[in-house]
Design a protein around this motif. Structure first.
Motif, PDB file in Angstrom:
ATOM      1  N   GLY A 365       8.983  62.479  12.399  1.00 31.83           N
ATOM      2  CA  GLY A 365       8.629  61.064  12.492  1.00 31.83           C
ATOM      3  C   GLY A 365       8.815  60.456  13.862  1.00 31.83           C
ATOM      4  O   GLY A 365       8.634  59.246  14.043  1.00 31.83           O
ATOM      5  N   ILE A 366       9.184  61.272  14.847  1.00 32.58           N
ATOM      6  CA  ILE A 366       9.395  60.762  16.209  1.00 32.58           C
ATOM      7  C   ILE A 366       8.306  61.336  17.114  1.00 32.58           C
ATOM      8  O   ILE A 366       8.398  62.481  17.567  1.00 32.58           O
ATOM      9  CB  ILE A 366      10.788  61.162  16.746  1.00 32.58           C
ATOM     10  N   PRO A 367       7.246  60.573  17.385  1.00 35.65           N
ATOM     11  CA  PRO A 367       6.186  61.082  18.254  1.00 35.65           C
ATOM     12  C   PRO A 367       6.662  61.217  19.699  1.00 35.65           C
ATOM     13  O   PRO A 367       7.671  60.609  20.099  1.00 35.65           O
ATOM     14  CB  PRO A 367       5.088  60.022  18.130  1.00 35.65           C
ATOM     15  N   ALA A 368       5.935  61.999  20.467  1.00 30.92           N
ATOM     16  CA  ALA A 368       6.307  62.236  21.868  1.00 30.92           C
ATOM     17  C   ALA A 368       6.371  60.931  22.659  1.00 30.92           C
ATOM     18  O   ALA A 368       7.202  60.780  23.564  1.00 30.92           O
ATOM     19  CB  ALA A 368       5.305  63.206  22.499  1.00 30.92           C
ATOM     20  N   GLN A 369       5.502  59.973  22.329  1.00 33.44           N
ATOM     21  CA  GLN A 369       5.498  58.699  23.049  1.00 33.44           C
ATOM     22  C   GLN A 369       6.820  57.961  22.874  1.00 33.44           C
ATOM     23  O   GLN A 369       7.320  57.308  23.814  1.00 33.44           O
ATOM     24  CB  GLN A 369       4.338  57.825  22.544  1.00 33.44           C
ATOM     25  N   THR A 370       7.415  58.058  21.687  1.00 25.57           N
ATOM     26  CA  THR A 370       8.695  57.377  21.423  1.00 25.57           C
ATOM     27  C   THR A 370       9.821  58.011  22.227  1.00 25.57           C
ATOM     28  O   THR A 370      10.625  57.300  22.850  1.00 25.57           O
ATOM     29  CB  THR A 370       9.026  57.447  19.915  1.00 25.57           C
ATOM     30  N   LEU A 371       9.891  59.330  22.210  1.00 25.78           N
ATOM     31  CA  LEU A 371      10.954  59.995  22.978  1.00 25.78           C
ATOM     32  C   LEU A 371      10.745  59.764  24.472  1.00 25.78           C
ATOM     33  O   LEU A 371      11.711  59.613  25.225  1.00 25.78           O
ATOM     34  CB  LEU A 371      10.980  61.495  22.668  1.00 25.78           C
ATOM     35  N   SER A 372       9.497  59.722  24.901  1.00 23.21           N
ATOM     36  CA  SER A 372       9.198  59.436  26.306  1.00 23.21           C
ATOM     37  C   SER A 372       9.727  58.055  26.692  1.00 23.21           C
ATOM     38  O   SER A 372      10.315  57.875  27.765  1.00 23.21           O
ATOM     39  CB  SER A 372       7.690  59.510  26.545  1.00 23.21           C
ATOM     40  N   THR A 373       9.535  57.065  25.821  1.00 26.07           N
ATOM     41  CA  THR A 373      10.037  55.711  26.086  1.00 26.07           C
ATOM     42  C   THR A 373      11.553  55.718  26.217  1.00 26.07           C
ATOM     43  O   THR A 373      12.122  55.059  27.107  1.00 26.07           O
ATOM     44  CB  THR A 373       9.618  54.751  24.953  1.00 26.07           C
ATOM     45  N   LEU A 374      12.220  56.475  25.356  1.00 25.89           N
ATOM     46  CA  LEU A 374      13.684  56.556  25.419  1.00 25.89           C
ATOM     47  C   LEU A 374      14.133  57.112  26.767  1.00 25.89           C
ATOM     48  O   LEU A 374      15.047  56.584  27.401  1.00 25.89           O
ATOM     49  CB  LEU A 374      14.196  57.440  24.278  1.00 25.89           C
ATOM     50  N   VAL A 375      13.471  58.179  27.215  1.00 19.60           N
ATOM     51  CA  VAL A 375      13.819  58.788  28.503  1.00 19.60           C
ATOM     52  C   VAL A 375      13.545  57.813  29.647  1.00 19.60           C
ATOM     53  O   VAL A 375      14.350  57.685  30.583  1.00 19.60           O
ATOM     54  CB  VAL A 375      13.033  60.105  28.713  1.00 19.60           C
ATOM     55  N   LYS A 376      12.450  57.108  29.570  1.00 13.10           N
ATOM     56  CA  LYS A 376      12.118  56.139  30.631  1.00 13.10           C
ATOM     57  C   LYS A 376      13.164  55.027  30.712  1.00 13.10           C
ATOM     58  O   LYS A 376      13.526  54.583  31.806  1.00 13.10           O
ATOM     59  CB  LYS A 376      10.740  55.527  30.386  1.00 13.10           C
TER      60      LYS A 376
END
Length: 475
Positions: A365-376
């Motif tokens: 349920g965690i798309p790559a865009q969400t994890l990318s936002t967290l890293v940013k």
């Protein structure tokens, strides 16, 4: 065991992911009600004629390109005659004398040692149906009949079960990365037959080989090969080799962990191959050949690019390219603005470390865009790494969510206000003048004390900014 050398050759059946079957327009979708995806052609009814699916030819060319193989511009289909309940025509349309893909190779690596495994050929053919055995009854589902297959035949170049598994995993990865098959082993889209024999060390003769049929799990393939090697060695040492090891087809019993005889092994002559009279010879014109030669980036090419262009450690690049979904997820993170280094850590260590049991990248349920936002947000200094881990815990637990909303609702936003931080720094230094003197006299561990006091005074202060401003003040 050290007195013997193991000889392994593999025949891998890859189901091609075309929308329709190889010789008719029936869908290839999996999991439909039994005997619904069928027509007169794939049932082999009198008068029904096969018509070749052009997309199958294109995907075969793509595979040949990926393994640097000879691709035959002209090839022919043949009838392979045998009777089995799941084969309605009592023959299988395959290729024999002239396959579409000729000799190629596939490179593997085990414990840092590289080895090239020869590929004899890869040919197009139709799949059979499926026998379902329930109690005293046997049923036949012909939905799979006429589904397009690419049969990939290796040279007998593998010398251990580890080499065989490395070869299969590399092959599995390639067909998925170039997009010609989903290679779902549970659904039978990627399965293999293993030909196993042994010989005394130093001998060059090939002895009797045994075929282990229909293996569709890396774990069971390895166990089946190892059991069969042990069985043949034991027979040799007991001087029962000629009686116990005969050319035959065996099945692997996954519950007992043993192979058992299924039937005598057929040779090419037993199948009475002859050119299929209903199908014209296959000719690949220049346009189709050129189209088929265009393939997606291969795993080894991705690995090299990650290391050279993105400055990713080789060990991390290997992890990222072992799986198509992993590589795609990683690249999507970068496309959405996360750094390569941050993406590697938060994907391969933090996220994967939290996924347990049946939960994986596709269903977490965690798309790559969400994890990318967290890293940013970490890289922008808006949250700390510690806070990011708290947010990721919540995302995993509730199977998704909005990063920025969680930062606010959990009160994890970092303070980046220089004015507030400088005021706190000044208060701490004024209050601890004696410790400031100790620091300036060489007691550097006082620096950590100051940072701790400042962080207490300014809840959520960005520790990196605190360190920078404190150093300037202490000069």
């Amino acid at each position: 065991m050290s007195q013997f050398e193991t000889i392994i050759g593999l025949e891998v059946h890859v189901q091609l992911n075309t929308k329709t079957k190889i010789f008719c327009s029936c869908p290839t979708s999996f999991g439909e009600s039994p005997n619904t995806n069928v027509c007169p052609t794939c049932l082999g009814l009198p008068g029904a004629l096969p018509v070749l699916n052009k997309e199958v030819v294109k995907k075969a060319i793509q595979f040949g390109t990926a393994i640097q193989a000879q691709i035959n511009q002209d090839s022919i289909f043949a009838r392979k005659n045998y009777f089995y309940p799941d084969l309605p025509k009592a023959y299988q349309i395959s290729q024999f004398e002239i396959p579409i893909v000729g000799k190629g190779k596939l490179d593997i690596e085990i414990d840092g040692q590289k080895k090239s495994i020869g590929i004899t050929r890869a040919h197009m053919e139709e799949d059979a149906g499926k026998n379902i055995h329930e109690n005293e009854y046997s049923k036949v589902d012909l939905n799979r009949a006429c589904t397009p297959l690419l049969e990939i035949v290796s040279e007998p170049d593998m010398r251990s079960s580890d080499e065989a598994i490395a070869y299969l995993k590399k092959l599995h990865s390639i067909v998925r990365f170039i997009g010609i098959s989903d290679a779902n082993m549970q659904e039978g889209s990627f399965r293999c037959d293993a030909n196993v024999s042994i010989r005394p060390q130093g001998d060059t003769k090939l002895y009797t080989r045994v075929e282990i049929k229909n293996l569709n799990s890396f774990k069971f393939i390895q166990k089946a090969i190892e059991y069969e090697v042990d069985r043949q060695v034991q027979a040799w040492e007991d001087k029962q080799y000629d009686q116990e090891v005969v050319q035959e087809t065996r099945l692997f019993d996954t519950e007992k962990g043993i192979t058992r005889s299924m039937r005598g092994k057929e040779e090419a002559a037993d199948y009475r191959y002859f050119p299929d009279p209903d199908l014209l010879p296959v000719h690949i014109d220049a346009a189709l050949f050129e189209e088929g030669r265009k393939i997606a980036e291969l795993p080894d090419e991705k690995r090299k690019r990650y290391a050279e262009e993105l400055m990713i450690k080789e060990s991390d690049a290997i992890v990222l390219t072992n799986d198509l979904e992993m590589a795609t997820y990683f690249e999507t993170m970068i496309e959405n603005g996360a750094s390569p280094k941050g993406s590697v850590t938060w994907l391969s260590v933090e996220l994967l470390g939290r996924l347990k049991g049946e939960i994986n990248l596709q269903n977490c349920g965690i798309p790559a865009q969400t994890l990318s936002t967290l890293v940013k947000r970490i890289e922008e200094g808006k949250i700390s790494g510690k806070s990011a881990k708290e947010i990721l815990d919540v995302l995993v637990e509730q199977k998704g969510g909005d990063v920025d909303s969680l930062i606010q609702s959990l009160g994890l936003a970092q303070v980046n206000d220089d004015g507030a931080i400088l005021e706190a720094i000044q208060n701490v230094l004024d209050t601890n003048a004696d410790k400031v003197a100790e620091y300036k006299n060489g007691k550097e561990k006082m620096f950590g004390f100051f940072v701790g006091q400042i962080m207490k005074n300014v809840k959520g202060a960005n520790p990196n900014r605190v360190n920078e401003l404190l150093k300037e003040k202490l000069i």
